[in-house]
Motif scaffolding. Structure first.
Motif, PDB file in Angstrom:
ATOM      1  N   ASN A   1      -6.088  -5.546  -1.073  1.00 30.90           N
ATOM      2  CA  ASN A   1      -6.178  -5.037   0.164  1.00 30.90           C
ATOM      3  C   ASN A   1      -5.662  -4.159   0.216  1.00 30.90           C
ATOM      4  O   ASN A   1      -5.895  -3.213   1.341  1.00 30.90           O
ATOM      5  N   ALA A   2      -4.378  -4.223  -0.864  1.00 29.59           N
ATOM      6  CA  ALA A   2      -3.019  -2.922   0.099  1.00 29.59           C
ATOM      7  C   ALA A   2      -4.586  -1.603  -1.258  1.00 29.59           C
ATOM      8  O   ALA A   2      -3.676   0.003  -0.393  1.00 29.59           O
ATOM      9  N   GLY A   3      -4.898  -1.666  -2.136  1.00 26.00           N
ATOM     10  CA  GLY A   3      -5.570  -0.461  -2.488  1.00 26.00           C
ATOM     11  C   GLY A   3      -6.388  -0.297  -1.504  1.00 26.00           C
ATOM     12  O   GLY A   3      -6.834   1.212  -1.133  1.00 26.00           O
TER      13      GLY A   3
ATOM     14  N   HIS B   1       9.366   4.723   3.862  1.00 25.94           N
ATOM     15  CA  HIS B   1       8.026   4.843   4.781  1.00 25.94           C
ATOM     16  C   HIS B   1       9.115   3.065   5.017  1.00 25.94           C
ATOM     17  O   HIS B   1       9.314   2.656   4.080  1.00 25.94           O
ATOM     18  N   LEU B   2       7.876   3.066   6.409  1.00 25.24           N
ATOM     19  CA  LEU B   2       8.791   2.201   6.508  1.00 25.24           C
ATOM     20  C   LEU B   2       8.062   0.542   7.689  1.00 25.24           C
ATOM     21  O   LEU B   2       7.221   0.970   8.418  1.00 25.24           O
ATOM     22  N   VAL B   3       8.069  -0.324   7.185  1.00 26.56           N
ATOM     23  CA  VAL B   3       6.787  -1.395   7.684  1.00 26.56           C
ATOM     24  C   VAL B   3       7.351  -2.204   8.840  1.00 26.56           C
ATOM     25  O   VAL B   3       8.577  -3.273   8.319  1.00 26.56           O
ATOM     26  N   VAL B   4       7.666  -2.082  10.732  1.00 26.62           N
ATOM     27  CA  VAL B   4       8.460  -3.164  11.118  1.00 26.62           C
ATOM     28  C   VAL B   4       7.397  -4.161  11.973  1.00 26.62           C
ATOM     29  O   VAL B   4       6.139  -4.166  12.365  1.00 26.62           O
ATOM     30  N   GLU B   5       7.828  -5.490  11.429  1.00 30.53           N
ATOM     31  CA  GLU B   5       7.458  -6.932  11.955  1.00 30.53           C
ATOM     32  C   GLU B   5       7.874  -7.351  13.811  1.00 30.53           C
ATOM     33  O   GLU B   5       8.850  -7.980  12.844  1.00 30.53           O
TER      34      GLU B   5
ATOM     35  N   ALA C   1       0.632  -1.105   0.109  1.00 34.53           N
ATOM     36  CA  ALA C   1      -0.011   0.373  -0.067  1.00 34.53           C
ATOM     37  C   ALA C   1       0.748   0.882  -0.283  1.00 34.53           C
ATOM     38  O   ALA C   1       0.566   1.995  -0.749  1.00 34.53           O
ATOM     39  N   LEU C   2       1.749   1.470   1.177  1.00 31.81           N
ATOM     40  CA  LEU C   2       2.886   2.009   0.925  1.00 31.81           C
ATOM     41  C   LEU C   2       3.988   2.331   0.358  1.00 31.81           C
ATOM     42  O   LEU C   2       5.039   3.001   0.053  1.00 31.81           O
ATOM     43  N   GLN C   3       4.230   1.372  -0.816  1.00 29.54           N
ATOM     44  CA  GLN C   3       5.480   0.662  -1.045  1.00 29.54           C
ATOM     45  C   GLN C   3       6.955   0.878  -0.256  1.00 29.54           C
ATOM     46  O   GLN C   3       7.347   2.237  -1.040  1.00 29.54           O
TER      47      GLN C   3
END
Length: 214
Positions: free
Chosen positions: A199-201, A98-102, A28-30
């Motif tokens: 779902n990303a959209g 952007h950063l996604v931390v799991e 979604a955020l790339q």
């Protein structure tokens, strides 16, 4: 987005769907992706799973701080590997994206004899997107997770619900906590790039609203 958004994807327990949600948010955020601790499945890690599920050419995948062989709680897996997990070893990846931390497991999972996953969350100083999966007991686990975060003054972006629509559960959790719904992900036996893209959209629209409200 005004500025790069950095956030943590946390779950109310294990096997909640954090990796799928992380892939959707990354798409979604790339965004870039980072999992601080990987326990088990080193040949098919969550980093590789997310990399496989996204379609954009922008995202970068940053190496884990700790890669542990056994699929156990980090403190137990680290003990088997003869490793001491230290909070001071964790540093956010350097990126202008952007950063996604799991996270690994739930918030109260131990990293070592003193520190929990939630202590790492507090140290990283990022807001949390909480993933809740529908099952008997999930209301309790969701509210406990929210309370644990709020008690430590950790901001919560919102809640993603995972699984078939369950209005009685979703409505109660949202009304009780006052948190924003970041949508619901239908449970799929086989998650594909197409599923993540669709779902990303929807997720992208929610993040645009969130960003506008900051």
């Amino acid at each position: 987005m005004h500025n790069p958004l950095k956030l943590i994807v946390a779950g109310i327990g294990t096997e909640i769907g954090k990796t799928v949600v992380s892939a959707i948010v990354v798409e979604a955020l790339q965004a870039d992706y980072w999992k601080p601790v990987q326990s088990g499945a080193l040949e098919d890690s969550d980093r590789e799973t997310v990399r496989r599920l996204i379609s954009n050419p922008v995202s970068q995948f940053h190496p884990e701080t700790y890669r542990l062989r056994e699929p156990l709680s980090p403190h137990a897996a680290a003990a088997i590997d003869g490793v001491d997990i230290s909070l001071t070893a964790f540093e956010l990846p350097q990126t202008t994206n952007h950063l996604v931390v799991e996270l690994a497991g739930g918030l109260m999972v131990p990293l070592n004899d003193q520190d929990l996953i939630i202590d790492l969350v507090k140290q990283l100083n990022l807001p949390v997107l909480l993933v809740s999966k529908h099952y008997l007991g999930s209301i309790n686990h969701t509210l406990l997770s929210v309370e644990a975060l709020q008690n430590r003054s950790i901001p919560i972006v919102g809640i993603v619900f995972n699984g078939p629509e369950t209005p009685a559960t979703e409505d109660f959790i949202l009304n009780y906590t006052g948190l924003t719904s970041f949508g619901r992900i239908e449970w799929e036996t086989e998650v594909t790039n197409g599923f993540v893209s669709r779902n990303a959209g929807k997720m992208r629209t929610l993040f645009e609203k969130y960003d506008a409200g900051l």
